[in-house]
Design a protein around this motif. Structure first.
Motif, short mmCIF file in Angstrom:
data_model
loop_
_atom_site.label_atom_id
_atom_site.label_comp_id
_atom_site.label_asym_id
_atom_site.label_seq_id
_atom_site.Cartn_x
_atom_site.Cartn_y
_atom_site.Cartn_z
N GLU A 2 20.16 40.60 50.48
CA GLU A 2 19.01 41.40 50.06
C GLU A 2 19.31 42.88 50.27
O GLU A 2 19.95 43.28 51.24
CB GLU A 2 17.77 40.98 50.86
CG GLU A 2 17.34 39.55 50.60
CD GLU A 2 16.15 39.15 51.43
OE1 GLU A 2 15.34 40.05 51.78
OE2 GLU A 2 16.00 37.96 51.74
N TRP A 4 17.65 45.51 51.22
CA TRP A 4 17.18 46.23 52.39
C TRP A 4 18.17 46.16 53.54
O TRP A 4 18.18 47.05 54.41
CB TRP A 4 15.82 45.73 52.84
CG TRP A 4 15.82 44.36 53.46
CD1 TRP A 4 15.75 43.17 52.83
CD2 TRP A 4 15.90 44.06 54.87
NE1 TRP A 4 15.79 42.13 53.73
CE2 TRP A 4 15.87 42.65 54.99
CE3 TRP A 4 15.99 44.83 56.02
CZ2 TRP A 4 15.93 42.01 56.23
CZ3 TRP A 4 16.05 44.19 57.26
CH2 TRP A 4 16.02 42.80 57.35
N LEU A 250 10.87 47.88 50.92
CA LEU A 250 11.32 46.57 50.47
C LEU A 250 10.99 45.45 51.46
O LEU A 250 10.85 44.30 51.07
CB LEU A 250 12.84 46.59 50.24
CG LEU A 250 13.35 47.46 49.09
CD1 LEU A 250 14.86 47.62 49.18
CD2 LEU A 250 12.97 46.83 47.75
N ARG A 251 10.88 45.79 52.75
CA ARG A 251 10.74 44.77 53.79
C ARG A 251 9.79 45.25 54.87
O ARG A 251 9.57 46.44 55.04
CB ARG A 251 12.13 44.47 54.40
CG ARG A 251 12.20 43.21 55.26
CD ARG A 251 12.07 41.95 54.43
NE ARG A 251 12.53 40.77 55.14
CZ ARG A 251 11.80 40.04 55.99
NH1 ARG A 251 10.56 40.39 56.24
NH2 ARG A 251 12.30 38.98 56.56
N ARG A 301 15.70 35.51 57.23
CA ARG A 301 15.03 36.54 56.40
C ARG A 301 14.32 35.95 55.19
O ARG A 301 13.40 36.49 54.68
CB ARG A 301 16.05 37.57 55.94
CG ARG A 301 17.09 37.05 54.96
CD ARG A 301 18.08 38.13 54.59
NE ARG A 301 18.98 37.70 53.56
CZ ARG A 301 20.09 37.00 53.74
NH1 ARG A 301 20.41 36.64 54.98
NH2 ARG A 301 20.87 36.64 52.73
#
Length: 301
Positions: A2, A4, A250-251, A301
């Protein structure tokens, strides 16, 4: 992987460079000036990032709104306040305990993310945060005579409370930045992060300039004389901040801050390979826990 994740790792590395530069700057100016440099000399680069996204990549500028302004101002004020509290810890004899407690920021960011944004971290993320925070706390007290018992009994000491307050306010700041960036609603995470950074860092610069003009105008001259290193500090600081804002768009802020503990590993790599210094068993154990926490975070995650 991902997006991030590499963004956060890069931001942590750049923040490590910024911290090293600020440490050197403290030898030629005061704490206020060294703190100001990360904001004031970062403004041109923050505006350059924004201009490049808008003019070169043709991303439209999102419209600012009251929600954005509220969260951005809150985050900016909290970041300055938490930084001053963290620096204030150095005036205490046993500042290591306070510093350790200030590193609970990821855990507190998880709580504030739930309270303010309704974002509940998964059990796996909470485990990862707990492991990495414990690792950082071990490193923070590795060179002082502090054991588990004294860590527990000193929880309500003045030093520990200042450290906890710093971590709490840093946690509020992280969640505020995520809320501000998300409130823009587009056009994409990079532009949202760039607009948030440009607004916040300009706001912080104006506040600190006003403070120095009021309290110590000679500090402004000391900052100006060290403009070369200050410019480097501003560049890496603004780039790191852009990375933080992008990753937190993003997270969840708690997950980003947990992965950001990897900065400690960069610090120890420099300690061992560049400064040829030894690290003790507690530091090794702390590093191992940070790595373990990061591996858990990436696995869940």
């Amino acid at each position: 992987m991902e997006l991030w994740i590499p963004i956060t790792i890069a931001a942590a590395f750049l923040q490590n460079l910024r911290s090293a530069a600020q440490k050197h700057l403290k030898s030629v100016m005061g704490t206020t000036g060294a703190t100001f440099v990360r904001f004031g000399f970062g403004v041109p680069f923050a505006l350059a990032f924004l201009a490049a996204l808008h003019w070169l990549l043709d991303y439209p500028l999102p419209a600012l709104n009251a929600r954005f302004l509220g969260w951005a101002v809150l985050g900016g004020v909290c970041q300055i306040t938490a930084t001053f509290l963290l620096i204030h810890l150095f005036s205490f004899r046993n500042f290591a305990v306070g510093t350790a407690y200030s590193r609970t920021e990821p855990a507190q960011a998880a709580l504030f993310g739930l309270a303010f944004l309704g974002e509940a971290p998964s059990p796996g993320v909470l485990v990862a945060i707990a492991i990495s925070v414990l690792g950082v706390m071990l490193i923070s007290v590795a060179h002082v005579a502090v054991g588990l018992r004294s860590m527990v009994t000193s929880t309500f000491s003045r030093t520990a409370l200042v450290g906890l307050a710093s971590g709490t306010i840093f946690g509020v700041s992280a969640v505020s930045y995520r809320a501000a960036s998300l409130s823009l609603g587009g056009p994409n995470f990079a532009m949202q992060a760039a607009v948030t950074l440009a607004f916040v860092i300009t706001f912080q610069t104006l506040i600190m300039l006003a403070w120095m003009a009021w309290k110590d105008r000679s500090e402004i001259l000391r900052v100006a004389r060290a403009w070369k290193l200050s410019l480097f500090t501003g560049f890496v600081g603004a780039t790191a901040s852009f990375g933080w804002f992008a990753a937190m768009t993003l997270r969840q802020a708690a997950a980003v801050k947990a992965l950001a503990q990897i900065e400690m590993l960069f610090t120890f790599a420099a300690t061992i390979f560049f400064f040829k210094e030894r690290i003790n068993r507690l530091e090794v154990a702390g590093c191992a826990l940070i790595v373990g926490g990061i591996l858990v975070l990436l696995a869940v995650r």
